[in-house]
Design a protein around this motif. Structure first.
Motif, PDB file in Angstrom:
ATOM      1  N   GLN A 219       9.958 -44.935  26.711  1.00  0.00           N
ATOM      2  CA  GLN A 219      11.358 -44.491  26.785  1.00  0.00           C
ATOM      3  C   GLN A 219      11.920 -44.119  25.420  1.00  0.00           C
ATOM      4  OE1 GLN A 219      14.129 -47.046  29.136  1.00  0.00           O
ATOM      5  NE2 GLN A 219      12.281 -48.187  29.693  1.00  0.00           N
ATOM      6  N   HIS A 220      11.431 -44.773  24.361  1.00  0.00           N
ATOM      7  CA  HIS A 220      11.990 -44.581  23.019  1.00  0.00           C
ATOM      8  C   HIS A 220      10.880 -44.306  21.997  1.00  0.00           C
ATOM      9  CE1 HIS A 220      15.698 -46.395  24.669  1.00  0.00           C
ATOM     10  NE2 HIS A 220      14.899 -47.304  25.209  1.00  0.00           N
ATOM     11  N   PRO A 221      10.124 -43.228  22.178  1.00  0.00           N
ATOM     12  CA  PRO A 221       8.960 -42.994  21.310  1.00  0.00           C
ATOM     13  C   PRO A 221       9.306 -42.434  19.932  1.00  0.00           C
ATOM     14  CG  PRO A 221       9.184 -41.194  22.853  1.00  0.00           C
ATOM     15  CD  PRO A 221      10.253 -42.197  23.219  1.00  0.00           C
ATOM     16  N   CYS A 222      10.520 -41.907  19.806  1.00  0.00           N
ATOM     17  CA  CYS A 222      10.904 -41.245  18.556  1.00  0.00           C
ATOM     18  C   CYS A 222      12.093 -41.955  17.899  1.00  0.00           C
ATOM     19  CB  CYS A 222      11.283 -39.787  18.802  1.00  0.00           C
ATOM     20  SG  CYS A 222      10.040 -38.831  19.698  1.00  0.00           S
ATOM     21  N   GLU A 223      12.162 -41.811  16.597  1.00  0.00           N
ATOM     22  CA  GLU A 223      13.283 -42.359  15.829  1.00  0.00           C
ATOM     23  C   GLU A 223      13.950 -41.227  15.067  1.00  0.00           C
ATOM     24  OE1 GLU A 223      14.105 -46.221  13.007  1.00  0.00           O
ATOM     25  OE2 GLU A 223      12.256 -45.095  12.657  1.00  0.00           O
ATOM     26  N   LYS A 224      15.247 -41.105  15.226  1.00  0.00           N
ATOM     27  CA  LYS A 224      15.982 -40.048  14.550  1.00  0.00           C
ATOM     28  C   LYS A 224      16.829 -40.636  13.427  1.00  0.00           C
ATOM     29  CE  LYS A 224      16.176 -37.105  18.655  1.00  0.00           C
ATOM     30  NZ  LYS A 224      17.041 -36.385  19.627  1.00  0.00           N
ATOM     31  N   SER A 225      16.811 -39.961  12.302  1.00  0.00           N
ATOM     32  CA  SER A 225      17.582 -40.403  11.139  1.00  0.00           C
ATOM     33  C   SER A 225      18.031 -39.182  10.369  1.00  0.00           C
ATOM     34  CB  SER A 225      16.717 -41.300  10.245  1.00  0.00           C
ATOM     35  OG  SER A 225      15.660 -40.557   9.673  1.00  0.00           O
TER      36      SER A 225
END
Length: 277
Positions: free
Chosen positions: A104-110
């Protein structure tokens, strides 16, 4: 029988009889589709120099049996399970939900852009860590990973079986390995013992003995949840002895005043997240 065999028999029978996990009831939710998922998409490998069952998250995303299992759990009746059913059902649910959180949360955005998460702990925030986020639905009720783990540690009206700590997997390299089959009512006692035995047999994250210094290095799990093991067997050392597969190692630990130390915990994922930024 010998020291190790006799002790293992005694402890396992005590756990089984005292917690009632030898009784079999066929009413538990059916995790046969989940068994197909983990047997097909989890394979032995190595990550960061540590032997680990590597999870193919991308393949699991594409497997219809994964979503079918989530749907089954969301509708499952879990209010009146036996002890066997409780452990088999909720261990499977924890592992299903942990894998689901990565999917569900494979990526991290910053501010630097979007990139794959490196750890399950990258999900969520300080105020809302991954452990307390909704991970899935069990019998129409939203549950977090903490909810499931806390229930397994205090499965009222039943007693806790600390072997669960070698069965639930938080999607990290240093966690116990994800089992390549679902836990079942019929085999739960055997499977939990096997998980603990395999975990302690892994010298990179489970247990390592330095005979010269009489230092026994264990997974930090045995430190974080030391109270669970002490309650069950009197000490961490007494608890693990029956699950050490090498008889000579078990005898050395039994006969010597070993010092406990703990591995550094590698929270990096036990597979590549399916991130497509």
């Amino acid at each position: 029988m010998g020291f190790v065999a006799t002790t293992l028999f005694t402890v396992c029978v005590s756990l089984a009889l005292g917690m009632g996990i030898l009784a079999v009831d066929a009413a538990a939710p059916d995790f046969s589709l989940w068994s197909e998922v983990v047997s097909a998409h989890i394979k032995p490998g190595e990550m960061a120099g540590v032997p680990v069952n590597v999870v193919n998250y991308s393949a699991i995303v594409a497997d219809s049996n994964f979503n079918a299992t989530l749907d089954m759990v969301a509708k499952a009746k879990v209010a009146e399970l036996t002890r066997n059913e409780t452990y088999a059902t909720f261990i499977n649910i924890y592992n299903l939900f942990a894998i689901s959180m990565i999917i569900q949360h494979p990526c991290e955005k910053s501010i630097t852009g979007c990139h794959p998460i490196k750890s399950i702990k990258d999900i969520g925030s300080i105020l809302s860590p991954v452990w307390s986020m909704t991970a899935g639905v069990v019998g129409s009720t939203k549950k977090s990973l903490d909810d499931v783990e806390n229930f397994l540690r205090d499965p009222a009206p039943f007693k806790e079986d600390p072997r669960l700590h070698a069965c639930i997997v938080c999607a990290s390299i240093s966690c116990p390995d994800v089992r390549q089959e679902a836990f079942t009512v019929e085999k739960i006692d055997e499977q939990m013992t096997d998980q603990m035995t395999r975990f302690l047999a892994n010298p990179k994250k489970g247990m390592s003995l330095d005979r010269a210094s009489k230092t026994l290095t264990l997974s930090p799990i045995f430190n974080w949840f030391s109270g669970d093991f002490v309650t069950a067997a009197g000490s961490v050392k007494a608890f693990i002895l029956p699950f050490i597969s090498d008889a000579d190692t078990a005898s050395f630990i039994h006969e010597n005043d070993v010092t406990l130390a703990y591995f550094d915990y590698n929270w990096n994922l036990n597979g590549v997240p399916p991130c497509h930024c």
